[in-house]
Design an enzyme around this catalytic site. Sequence first.
Site, PDB file in Angstrom:
ATOM      1  N   ARG A  18       1.515   1.626  -5.866  1.00 27.32           N
ATOM      2  CA  ARG A  18       1.726   0.628  -4.808  1.00 27.32           C
ATOM      3  C   ARG A  18       0.431  -0.079  -4.425  1.00 27.32           C
ATOM      4  O   ARG A  18       0.447  -1.077  -3.709  1.00 27.32           O
ATOM      5  CB  ARG A  18       2.312   1.295  -3.567  1.00 27.32           C
ATOM      6  CG  ARG A  18       3.634   2.026  -3.811  1.00 27.32           C
ATOM      7  CD  ARG A  18       4.080   2.742  -2.561  1.00 27.32           C
ATOM      8  NE  ARG A  18       4.276   1.782  -1.507  1.00 27.32           N
ATOM      9  CZ  ARG A  18       5.394   1.067  -1.342  1.00 27.32           C
ATOM     10  NH1 ARG A  18       6.387   1.243  -2.181  1.00 27.32           N
ATOM     11  NH2 ARG A  18       5.521   0.187  -0.390  1.00 27.32           N
ATOM     12  N   LYS A  23       3.442  -2.268  -7.631  1.00 32.63           N
ATOM     13  CA  LYS A  23       4.828  -2.081  -8.078  1.00 32.63           C
ATOM     14  C   LYS A  23       5.812  -2.852  -7.218  1.00 32.63           C
ATOM     15  O   LYS A  23       6.804  -3.393  -7.700  1.00 32.63           O
ATOM     16  CB  LYS A  23       5.170  -0.596  -8.046  1.00 32.63           C
ATOM     17  CG  LYS A  23       6.552  -0.257  -8.544  1.00 32.63           C
ATOM     18  CD  LYS A  23       6.655  -0.504 -10.018  1.00 32.63           C
ATOM     19  CE  LYS A  23       8.035  -0.356 -10.592  1.00 32.63           C
ATOM     20  NZ  LYS A  23       8.159  -0.941 -11.899  1.00 32.63           N
ATOM     21  N   ASN A  74       0.965  -0.116   6.114  1.00 36.00           N
ATOM     22  CA  ASN A  74       1.373  -0.852   4.914  1.00 36.00           C
ATOM     23  C   ASN A  74       2.129  -2.092   5.383  1.00 36.00           C
ATOM     24  O   ASN A  74       3.119  -1.981   6.100  1.00 36.00           O
ATOM     25  CB  ASN A  74       2.289   0.005   4.038  1.00 36.00           C
ATOM     26  CG  ASN A  74       2.968  -0.853   2.966  1.00 36.00           C
ATOM     27  OD1 ASN A  74       2.421  -1.853   2.528  1.00 36.00           O
ATOM     28  ND2 ASN A  74       4.193  -0.479   2.619  1.00 36.00           N
ATOM     29  N   GLY A  75       1.647  -3.257   5.001  1.00 40.81           N
ATOM     30  CA  GLY A  75       2.291  -4.498   5.442  1.00 40.81           C
ATOM     31  C   GLY A  75       1.240  -5.513   5.857  1.00 40.81           C
ATOM     32  O   GLY A  75       0.060  -5.370   5.518  1.00 40.81           O
ATOM     33  N   HIS A 122       8.112 -31.578 -26.293  1.00 36.88           N
ATOM     34  CA  HIS A 122       7.958 -32.585 -25.233  1.00 36.88           C
ATOM     35  C   HIS A 122       6.640 -32.423 -24.480  1.00 36.88           C
ATOM     36  O   HIS A 122       6.518 -32.816 -23.323  1.00 36.88           O
ATOM     37  CB  HIS A 122       9.146 -32.510 -24.263  1.00 36.88           C
ATOM     38  CG  HIS A 122      10.457 -32.707 -24.947  1.00 36.88           C
ATOM     39  ND1 HIS A 122      10.800 -33.878 -25.599  1.00 36.88           N
ATOM     40  CD2 HIS A 122      11.481 -31.846 -25.131  1.00 36.88           C
ATOM     41  CE1 HIS A 122      12.012 -33.736 -26.127  1.00 36.88           C
ATOM     42  NE2 HIS A 122      12.447 -32.529 -25.869  1.00 36.88           N
ATOM     43  N   GLU A 140      10.267 -12.750 -20.130  1.00 40.16           N
ATOM     44  CA  GLU A 140       9.906 -11.363 -19.827  1.00 40.16           C
ATOM     45  C   GLU A 140       8.826 -10.864 -20.784  1.00 40.16           C
ATOM     46  O   GLU A 140       7.870 -10.201 -20.377  1.00 40.16           O
ATOM     47  CB  GLU A 140      11.146 -10.462 -19.888  1.00 40.16           C
ATOM     48  CG  GLU A 140      10.907  -9.008 -19.602  1.00 40.16           C
ATOM     49  CD  GLU A 140      10.324  -8.683 -18.234  1.00 40.16           C
ATOM     50  OE1 GLU A 140       9.893  -7.545 -18.037  1.00 40.16           O
ATOM     51  OE2 GLU A 140      10.244  -9.604 -17.383  1.00 40.16           O
ATOM     52  N   GLU A 166       0.907  -9.274 -17.659  1.00 34.26           N
ATOM     53  CA  GLU A 166       0.802  -8.203 -16.649  1.00 34.26           C
ATOM     54  C   GLU A 166      -0.196  -7.115 -17.055  1.00 34.26           C
ATOM     55  O   GLU A 166      -1.071  -6.744 -16.293  1.00 34.26           O
ATOM     56  CB  GLU A 166       2.155  -7.509 -16.480  1.00 34.26           C
ATOM     57  CG  GLU A 166       3.104  -8.092 -15.485  1.00 34.26           C
ATOM     58  CD  GLU A 166       4.416  -7.306 -15.453  1.00 34.26           C
ATOM     59  OE1 GLU A 166       4.904  -7.027 -14.352  1.00 34.26           O
ATOM     60  OE2 GLU A 166       4.941  -6.997 -16.540  1.00 34.26           O
ATOM     61  N   TRP A 199      -3.755  -1.821  -1.304  1.00 33.05           N
ATOM     62  CA  TRP A 199      -3.722  -3.052  -2.096  1.00 33.05           C
ATOM     63  C   TRP A 199      -4.176  -4.133  -1.130  1.00 33.05           C
ATOM     64  O   TRP A 199      -3.439  -4.546  -0.252  1.00 33.05           O
ATOM     65  CB  TRP A 199      -2.300  -3.345  -2.591  1.00 33.05           C
ATOM     66  CG  TRP A 199      -2.254  -4.352  -3.676  1.00 33.05           C
ATOM     67  CD1 TRP A 199      -2.275  -4.129  -5.025  1.00 33.05           C
ATOM     68  CD2 TRP A 199      -2.141  -5.782  -3.555  1.00 33.05           C
ATOM     69  NE1 TRP A 199      -2.202  -5.316  -5.724  1.00 33.05           N
ATOM     70  CE2 TRP A 199      -2.114  -6.350  -4.842  1.00 33.05           C
ATOM     71  CE3 TRP A 199      -2.073  -6.652  -2.448  1.00 33.05           C
ATOM     72  CZ2 TRP A 199      -2.026  -7.724  -5.058  1.00 33.05           C
ATOM     73  CZ3 TRP A 199      -1.983  -8.019  -2.673  1.00 33.05           C
ATOM     74  CH2 TRP A 199      -1.956  -8.539  -3.973  1.00 33.05           C
ATOM     75  N   LYS A 226       5.126  -9.487 -19.664  1.00 33.52           N
ATOM     76  CA  LYS A 226       4.608  -8.165 -20.049  1.00 33.52           C
ATOM     77  C   LYS A 226       3.199  -8.312 -20.627  1.00 33.52           C
ATOM     78  O   LYS A 226       2.295  -7.548 -20.327  1.00 33.52           O
ATOM     79  CB  LYS A 226       5.547  -7.499 -21.059  1.00 33.52           C
ATOM     80  CG  LYS A 226       6.833  -6.983 -20.425  1.00 33.52           C
ATOM     81  CD  LYS A 226       6.572  -5.738 -19.636  1.00 33.52           C
ATOM     82  CE  LYS A 226       7.503  -5.449 -18.479  1.00 33.52           C
ATOM     83  NZ  LYS A 226       7.573  -6.401 -17.404  1.00 33.52           N
ATOM     84  N   CYS A 253       0.865  -1.179   0.000  1.00 33.10           N
ATOM     85  CA  CYS A 253       0.000   0.000   0.000  1.00 33.10           C
ATOM     86  C   CYS A 253       0.897   1.222   0.000  1.00 33.10           C
ATOM     87  O   CYS A 253       2.111   1.126   0.130  1.00 33.10           O
ATOM     88  CB  CYS A 253      -0.872   0.005   1.249  1.00 33.10           C
ATOM     89  SG  CYS A 253      -1.813  -1.506   1.454  1.00 33.10           S
TER      90      CYS A 253
END
Length: 620
Positions: free
Chosen positions: A27, A615, A106-107, A516, A493, A500, A76, A497, A2
Amino acid sequence: MCGIVGFIGRHDAAPILLDGLSKLEYRGYDSAGIAVRDKNGDVEIVKAKGRLLNLFEKTDSGKALHGTIGIGHTRWATHGEPSETNAHPHISGSDVSDATVVGVHNGIIENYGEMKDKLLRKGYKFYSETDTEVMVKLVDYYYKKYNCPPGEAIAKAMVRVRGSYALVLMFKDYPDEIWAARKDSPMIIGICDGETYVASDVPAILKYTKNVYYIGNMEIARLKEGSAEFFNIDSEPITKELFEITWDAEAAEKGGYEHFMMKEIHEQPRAVLDTLNSMIKGEGNECKIDFECIGISDEEIKAISQIYIAACGSAWHVGMATQYVIEDLAKIPVRVELASEFRYRSPILDKNGLVIVISQSGETADSLAALREAKEKGVKTLAVVNVVGSSIAREADYVIYTLSGPEIAVATTKAYSTQLVAMYLLAIKFGSVRGHIDKETYSYYISELYTLPDKIKKIFETKDKLQWFAAKFVNVHDVFFIGRNIDYAVSLEGSLKMKEISYVHSEAYAAGELKHGTISMIEDGTLVISVLTQPQLYEKTMSNMVECKARGAYLAAVTTYGHYNIEEVANFVTYIPNVDAHFMGSLSVVPLQLLGYYLSLNRGLDVDKPRNLAKSVTVE
Ligand code: BG6
């Protein structure tokens, strides 16, 4: 995960809190709230579900609240769904009018259930599902039980809870003060012109001051107008060093771009050059990679037996790409670990090993825990981070700072690219110190690296073509990225992207592995994106593309100019400039970043703040 802010000063707090939260929205952005104390000492709390914009509207951009002291939060969700009730600030009572303590956090309070039961037995009632309400009420409980100063009440709560927290509290009996406490979650305190700021991260207060204090773990701070005092968990005063932030406020703005992500993609040439210049000294053939500021000696480099890279998300992909480079140039075995797995696997680490933790924010909880795991096992640690003064930077034995500046978009681009470059320099340095790279090759590699900024700029000329391709596949469902060696790592990556920011299901596969099993997923029109930049593997990957084409796949490819025979197989090709094969990942990733961006844009999605992400994940 957060964002929290606090302010005490002469100006009305609400607009300053909202402005700070707008700089921290990356965040967490599922709900938000502020609490402002007016001159009569009364607190008004306004909360809103959804984007910060809703809180701006509810408070008429802060003009509806009066008072020069306040705290704010953008969330968040971890405990309790995103809702106005679960949004912060939380209070110690059932109504703000009788609340002794008001707080934001935050946490994660891991043992909040246990504490909640204790407080329920003590007659407390709860209105939300959050761990934060429990923490605020726990502080209130000790404040009243021991009739002690706020700092002591906070300390008593801190020693009884497990987890991570950056906590900012206001006490009714101390109307001119804000109290803050920290364990693991990031928090900075800034003072400027007799006004005091507290925040989760630099962008929130960069507009006001560049001078900040980093509050340490298990430390408490009392903030007043223009001053800050710090205490340890035993309420003993401690002194803190003032740090100067090198970034400027503009760096945290969009600079004329529609989205931070596009701005940050275009900042990559500068960020890569700044990171190279920060560690390369001298001119021409006299150029030297200087690790003096990192603090690792040549003797220590020679003694390294094994390298372990631990990271999360895109930072882990940097590890996957550069393991090939380090093993080939420095001849040191490299193991790349997902930090969240590494910390609970009680890994067997060689005492002469080196654990490298890569992290943009320097605050990702799993990566921080992986670093502590290594330290506990007596293994040296090196952090590659972008945020000066972050927890991982402060706790690692050695630190390499990437110079990409503040990165706001949740999906990383420029930080990823500067991490690649930092790891290349490490590979060349280690290889040369350990006698595997001669002087001529050393200069050649450095000169190749200095061609990257212009070559990245060249790739921007292909934007229109990638925008066309993204428009063509705006409704695509499943995508496969394939490649070998570094190309496989870059495919990881590229696939992330796409997931995300475009919410398209995609998977990256080592091209040779497809046959395979997963090739069973390929059917008519399935989009397969191949990355082919490694000369010795070009033909191999082409064969894998042909295998997919035979099953009806639509083939797109990222390869280097000159490989035009690929157009016999691929339906769409985007070309990139050549550079030494070890460093090709820095170029091949750029078209994949742009593809993810344009697909998200075409799908009308929030490019910078994709759903369900944040983030930096500061909780497990
Ligand atoms: C995620 C970010 O939360 O964390 C990713 O959205 C990032 O972009 C990952 O790669 C790891 O973060 P960091 O700060 O440790 O590099």
